[in-house]
Design an enzyme around this catalytic site. Structure first.
Site, PDB file in Angstrom:
ATOM      1  N   HIS A 132      17.408  -1.094 -28.041  1.00  0.00           N
ATOM      2  CA  HIS A 132      17.702   0.274 -28.474  1.00  0.00           C
ATOM      3  C   HIS A 132      17.380   0.446 -29.954  1.00  0.00           C
ATOM      4  CE1 HIS A 132      19.487   4.148 -28.520  1.00  0.00           C
ATOM      5  NE2 HIS A 132      20.653   3.812 -29.044  1.00  0.00           N
TER       6      HIS A 132
ATOM      7  N   ASP B 261      13.407   1.099 -24.317  1.00  0.00           N
ATOM      8  CA  ASP B 261      14.751   1.426 -24.800  1.00  0.00           C
ATOM      9  C   ASP B 261      15.600   1.880 -23.608  1.00  0.00           C
ATOM     10  OD1 ASP B 261      17.020   2.803 -25.922  1.00  0.00           O
ATOM     11  OD2 ASP B 261      15.930   2.993 -27.806  1.00  0.00           O
TER      12      ASP B 261
ATOM     13  N   SER C 156      19.601   7.032 -32.426  1.00  0.00           N
ATOM     14  CA  SER C 156      20.191   7.381 -31.138  1.00  0.00           C
ATOM     15  C   SER C 156      20.642   8.841 -31.166  1.00  0.00           C
ATOM     16  CB  SER C 156      21.334   6.405 -30.851  1.00  0.00           C
ATOM     17  OG  SER C 156      21.705   6.418 -29.514  1.00  0.00           O
TER      18      SER C 156
END
Length: 514
Positions: free
Chosen positions: A483, A455, A223
């Protein structure tokens, strides 16, 4: 699992960019992150040559230490910042491959928590056998001189502020909440707020690399951690070892475009959830034959009811479930397909039984609020880094109102709330030091960029964009919901990444897994 922390928050939507020393005169789309000189400046030598004193962490098998770094790399004489570091030493068998730094994202997520609660015990055995797994909480985060903004009671109030204002009075309340949040951060440590940029955090990683005795950096970032890792590669391309960037961000985007893309990503995730939900007999959004759009309409109606009449939750602090908390709870479940049954049950309880406890629990997880009512500093650090890294998405409420049609088009369910949430940096007490830019990292060793096709928080197109920018990138695609990709159940993904980390062989460019 992969990144366990959030790129976007219902009240604090993430953005990212470079630090002050990397600003360019070129237009944002053409700006490129410039590499730093290969030699270490003499004034930084004491930091690069320091020795860590390792001690017991209180967690079996882990050691902790404190790294010193300059608060301001442009003026190392201005003082130091103390950064918390943890490691789990390689267990063997097999030859040691050095250190593997990890970061779960945020910005604001604790890398040390991620190491101790997941990576240090959950990464594949051979990875743990051959690497010292190392985590450093970035400056301003968790154990590393954390940014603080509001006390717990004030944070409770902040999370409940209406993020879909219906009139000028409600707009003023929202703006007031953003101002109070920003002022709270400034009062507690104004000097620190100027030095929590991603470029500075990436430079801290290089100090840690040297102190650990590694010639090159090996790193797994998820991320926002991908932006941290990519920034490192741009600054120090010659020191890139094996880098995995999972759930990639596109550094060339403005804050507004990033937030708009994320809004569309959450809509995509919701549609996938809705398709699965309506096949179940207990789906509160509709039964078989209900379209995702109709399910979204039902959720919007429910949110509007909560806006007018919050429902009980049984919370000992008296919190009721309003629209803001419910929206955050739904968004929280979009990150992981494994949370969808929990979300379905929470929505059923709230919509059918007038019980908001389940959605409140999801919201609390998102905000890192524990059962005693204490918050971590995740959201404070999130804002501090984002608002320093990029110019704000909007300058004021009028700006947001002009953009509402685009956000509503991107997501009929979440668009309005996420547009208003993007206003937070407009009132930040410290001016941004970065801008949108590309990262090329010319001369770097092969870097693996991983993107998941549906995502919600880091849309797949961002991984494609970052892979196109990085001169040595290999794009690895996970055709799935949720994710990030590594450690989420795909043997194909995990095998490709493990092979790269253990043998240095990246996956073939364009490789796809499901």
């Amino acid at each position: 699992m992969g990144g366990s922390f959030l790129v976007a928050a219902a009240m604090l939507v993430a953005a990212c960019s470079s630090g002050a020393t990397q600003r360019k005169a070129a237009p944002a789309a053409d700006a490129v992150l410039a590499a730093l000189p290969q030699s270490t400046p003499s004034e930084l030598a004491p930091y690069y040559e320091q020795k860590l004193t390792w001690r017991d962490c209180g967690a079996p098998g882990f050691q902790c230490a404190t790294l010193k770094a300059p608060l301001d790399y442009n003026d190392p004489s201005a003082g130091t910042i103390r950064l918390a570091v943890a490691r789990k030493k390689a267990t063997g068998p097999g030859s040691r491959l050095g250190s593997l730094q990890v970061n779960p994202g945020g910005p604001g997520g604790s890398a040390i928590d991620y190491l101790q609660h997941y990576a240090g015990i959950g990464y594949p055995a051979e990875i743990r056998a051959r690497y010292d797994l190392v985590a450093m909480d970035p400056r301003g985060v968790a154990r590393s001189e954390p940014v603080e903004c509001l006390d717990d009671r004030s944070m409770d109030k902040f999370t409940q502020v209406d993020i879909t204002p219906d009139d000028q009075k409600e707009t003023d309340v929202l703006v007031g909440a953003f101002r109070k949040f920003a002022e709270g951060c400034a009062v507690r440590d104004p000097r620190l707020l100027r030095h929590v940029s991603t470029v500075e955090a990436a430079r801290d990683m290089d100090v840690l690399r040297a102190v650990l005795g590694d010639r090159k950096l090996n790193f797994v970032g998820a991320s926002y951690g991908t932006f941290l890792g990519a920034t490192y590669a741009g600054l120090f391309p010659g020191r890139v070892g094996r880098l995995v960037l999972d759930g990639a961000l596109d550094p060339a985007l403005s804050a507004r475009r990033m937030n708009l893309d994320q809004t569309a990503g959450f809509e995509t995730a919701f549609q996938s959830f809705a398709k699965e939900c309506v096949r179940e007999s207990d789906c509160p959004l509709g039964g078989p034959g209900t379209t995702p759009a109709q399910a979204g309409d039902h959720l919007e109606v429910f949110f509007r009811k909560l806006d007018a009449h919050p429902i009980p939750t049984g919370d000992p602090d008296g919190r009721r479930l309003n629209e803001a908390l419910a929206t955050t709870g739904v968004i929280a479940a979009m990150y992981d397909q494994g949370a969808w049954p929990q979300l379905r049950a929470a929505l059923t309880a709230a919509m059918k039984k007038n019980d908001g406890a389940g959605l409140l629990a999801l919201s609390d997880t998102y905000y890192e609020r524990d059962p005693s009512g204490r918050y971590s500093n995740l959201m404070f650090a999130n804002a501090a880094v984002n608002c320093l890294d990029l110019p704000p998405a909007f300058s004021g409420p009028a700006d947001v109102e002009k953009a509402l049609p685009a956000f509503r088009k991107a997501s009929p369910v979440f668009g309005e709330g996420l547009a208003w949430a993007s206003l937070n940096c407009a009132y930040w007490p410290v001016k941004p030091v970065g801008e949108p830019h590309r990262i090329e990292a010319k001369g770097a060793a092969p870097i693996v960029v991983v993107g998941t096709t549906r995502d919600p928080a880091t849309p797949y197109r961002w991984a494609q964009a970052l892979a196109a920018q990085l001169s040595s990138a290999h794009l690895l695609t996970f055709d799935a919901d949720g994710h990030t990709a590594y450690g989420r159940g795909s043997r194909c993904i995990d095998s490709a990444i493990d092979t790269y980390l253990l043998r240095g062989i990246p996956p073939a460019k364009g490789k796809r897994c499901s």
